[in-house]
Motif scaffolding. Structure first.
Motif, PDB file in Angstrom:
ATOM      1  N   ARG A 121      49.644  31.497  54.322  1.00 18.43           N
ATOM      2  CA  ARG A 121      48.264  31.423  54.165  1.00 18.43           C
ATOM      3  C   ARG A 121      47.286  30.803  54.866  1.00 18.43           C
ATOM      4  NH1 ARG A 121      50.271  32.261  49.710  1.00 18.43           N
ATOM      5  NH2 ARG A 121      49.437  30.520  48.970  1.00 18.43           N
ATOM      6  N   THR A 145      51.687  31.081  59.977  1.00 15.63           N
ATOM      7  CA  THR A 145      52.694  32.069  60.352  1.00 15.63           C
ATOM      8  C   THR A 145      52.206  33.294  60.866  1.00 15.63           C
ATOM      9  OG1 THR A 145      52.161  33.178  58.133  1.00 15.63           O
ATOM     10  CG2 THR A 145      53.756  31.692  57.978  1.00 15.63           C
ATOM     11  N   LYS A 171      57.148  35.489  57.620  1.00 22.97           N
ATOM     12  CA  LYS A 171      57.212  34.790  56.395  1.00 22.97           C
ATOM     13  C   LYS A 171      58.174  33.601  56.597  1.00 22.97           C
ATOM     14  CE  LYS A 171      56.195  38.060  53.279  1.00 22.97           C
ATOM     15  NZ  LYS A 171      55.679  37.725  51.774  1.00 22.97           N
ATOM     16  N   ILE A 172      57.950  32.842  55.734  1.00 22.44           N
ATOM     17  CA  ILE A 172      58.772  31.695  55.519  1.00 22.44           C
ATOM     18  C   ILE A 172      59.531  31.513  54.068  1.00 22.44           C
ATOM     19  CG2 ILE A 172      57.244  29.985  56.928  1.00 22.44           C
ATOM     20  CD1 ILE A 172      55.771  29.141  54.380  1.00 22.44           C
ATOM     21  N   GLU A 214      64.928  35.104  54.787  1.00 24.51           N
ATOM     22  CA  GLU A 214      65.421  35.085  53.422  1.00 24.51           C
ATOM     23  C   GLU A 214      66.112  34.086  52.892  1.00 24.51           C
ATOM     24  OE1 GLU A 214      64.487  37.556  51.276  1.00 24.51           O
ATOM     25  OE2 GLU A 214      63.474  38.433  52.854  1.00 24.51           O
ATOM     26  N   SER A 215      65.467  33.353  51.866  1.00 18.90           N
ATOM     27  CA  SER A 215      65.969  31.789  51.252  1.00 18.90           C
ATOM     28  C   SER A 215      67.677  32.192  50.851  1.00 18.90           C
ATOM     29  CB  SER A 215      64.863  31.309  50.163  1.00 18.90           C
ATOM     30  OG  SER A 215      64.774  32.533  49.202  1.00 18.90           O
ATOM     31  N   SER A 267      56.500  26.072  49.400  1.00 16.12           N
ATOM     32  CA  SER A 267      56.942  26.990  48.497  1.00 16.12           C
ATOM     33  C   SER A 267      58.131  26.948  47.813  1.00 16.12           C
ATOM     34  CB  SER A 267      56.733  28.468  49.124  1.00 16.12           C
ATOM     35  OG  SER A 267      57.962  28.930  49.748  1.00 16.12           O
ATOM     36  N   ARG A 306      60.507  29.372  48.029  1.00 12.68           N
ATOM     37  CA  ARG A 306      61.424  29.754  48.586  1.00 12.68           C
ATOM     38  C   ARG A 306      61.734  28.741  49.848  1.00 12.68           C
ATOM     39  NH1 ARG A 306      58.123  34.243  48.036  1.00 12.68           N
ATOM     40  NH2 ARG A 306      58.808  35.821  46.510  1.00 12.68           N
TER      41      ARG A 306
HETATM   42  N1  GSH Z   1      62.260  37.342  50.157  1.00 14.43           N
HETATM   43  C1  GSH Z   1      61.757  35.910  50.809  1.00 14.43           C
HETATM   44  C2  GSH Z   1      60.058  35.980  50.537  1.00 14.43           C
HETATM   45  C3  GSH Z   1      59.576  34.988  51.715  1.00 14.43           C
HETATM   46  C4  GSH Z   1      57.933  35.080  51.280  1.00 14.43           C
HETATM   47  O1  GSH Z   1      57.413  35.759  50.816  1.00 14.43           O
HETATM   48  N2  GSH Z   1      57.569  33.810  51.639  1.00 14.43           N
HETATM   49  C5  GSH Z   1      56.170  33.672  51.454  1.00 14.43           C
HETATM   50  C6  GSH Z   1      55.737  32.315  51.175  1.00 14.43           C
HETATM   51  S1  GSH Z   1      56.784  31.951  49.516  1.00 14.43           S
HETATM   52  C7  GSH Z   1      55.449  33.867  52.839  1.00 14.43           C
HETATM   53  O2  GSH Z   1      56.057  33.405  54.013  1.00 14.43           O
HETATM   54  N3  GSH Z   1      54.191  34.195  53.122  1.00 14.43           N
HETATM   55  C8  GSH Z   1      53.568  34.456  54.365  1.00 14.43           C
HETATM   56  C9  GSH Z   1      52.220  34.219  54.429  1.00 14.43           C
HETATM   57  O3  GSH Z   1      51.403  34.448  53.284  1.00 14.43           O
HETATM   58  O4  GSH Z   1      51.589  33.531  55.418  1.00 14.43           O
HETATM   59  C10 GSH Z   1      62.691  34.869  50.826  1.00 14.43           C
HETATM   60  O5  GSH Z   1      63.402  34.400  49.665  1.00 14.43           O
HETATM   61  O6  GSH Z   1      62.579  34.214  51.585  1.00 14.43           O
END
Ligand code: GSH
Length: 218
Positions: A38, A42, A55-56, A68-69, A13, A15
């Motif tokens: 997804r 995770t 989240k990643i 948080e990136s 991604s 991020r």
């Molecule tokens: N604000 C967070 C956003 C992190 C985020 O939303 N990551 C998404 C991927 S871009 C995620 O981990 N989604 C978890 C999932 O859908 O399994 C950052 O900048 O790190």
């Protein structure tokens, strides 16, 4: 072989790319746990202990764990030596200017605009359709980038040298291009300039390996 100094969880991604790019710029020995969003990766018990937000990206540095990136890339530049030509401000106003860019990119352009499109235009099966909100997000994005376009150099960096402000803004422009949003020409030129950095290319291969499969290039 040098032992990894940090572990980064997540690939695939925008991020996660920010973190891999910064790690590559700083030359930090790094172990990568290549989990993706997804995919269920995770949702595992192990990852739930690392990051309960699931989240990643997530960074592990000894017993210190950070998500948080924007926060991760800032931490890396404070916790590790930076090479010449990588700008880490120490003076309050320079620091504030960097924070302004990072916050603007993370909030106005990422969370309020592109991520809204991500959820409601490109993942409607999960988050639902919201065509009016998507239209207004594109309009909002365009107004916001239009307001700063004059401050973005067509070939150069946002602050006195390359910094994490460029990592954030370049990834935003990449993302907007992928979503076929019309951008001021100088933003595209700026992105082309920053993307020439070798660490950008290194991180691209690591973060988006599928783009390089079968000899294809990104
Ligand atoms: N604000 C967070 C956003 C992190 C985020 O939303 N990551 C998404 C991927 S871009 C995620 O981990 N989604 C978890 C999932 O859908 O399994 C950052 O900048 O790190």
């Amino acid at each position: 072989m040098t032992d990894p100094a940090v572990t980064v969880w997540g690939i695939g991604s925008t991020r996660t790319f920010r973190v891999h790019w910064t790690v590559a710029e700083l030359g930090i020995p790094c172990a990568v746990r290549p989990i993706r969003s997804r995919t269920g990766e995770t949702r595992t018990e192990e990852y739930g202990h690392v990051n309960p937000k699931r989240k990643i990206p997530t960074l592990q540095h000894d017993d210190f764990v950070l998500s948080e990136s924007g926060a991760i890339v800032a931490y890396l530049t404070r916790a590790f030596p930076v090479p010449p030509g990588f700008f880490v401000p120490r003076e309050p106003r320079a620091q504030a200017r960097l924070d302004e860019w990072v916050s603007f990119a993370s909030m106005e352009l990422d969370a309020h605009s592109l991520y809204l499109l991500r959820r409601h235009r490109y993942l409607p099966e999960i988050y639902g359709e919201a065509p009016e909100a998507c239209e207004s997000a594109v309009e909002y994005f365009s107004t916001q980038v239009g307001a700063v376009a004059e401050r973005v150099p067509a070939s150069g960096y946002l602050l006195e040298d390359f910094s994490i402000a460029d990592v954030l803004m370049t990834t935003i422009v990449d993302w907007a291009i992928a979503y076929e949003i019309d951008l001021p020409g100088r933003l595209v030129a700026y992105r082309d300039f920053t993307a020439r950095r070798p660490a950008y290319r290194t991180a691209l291969r690591l973060n988006f390996p599928e783009r390089f499969d079968n000899g294809k290039t990104a």
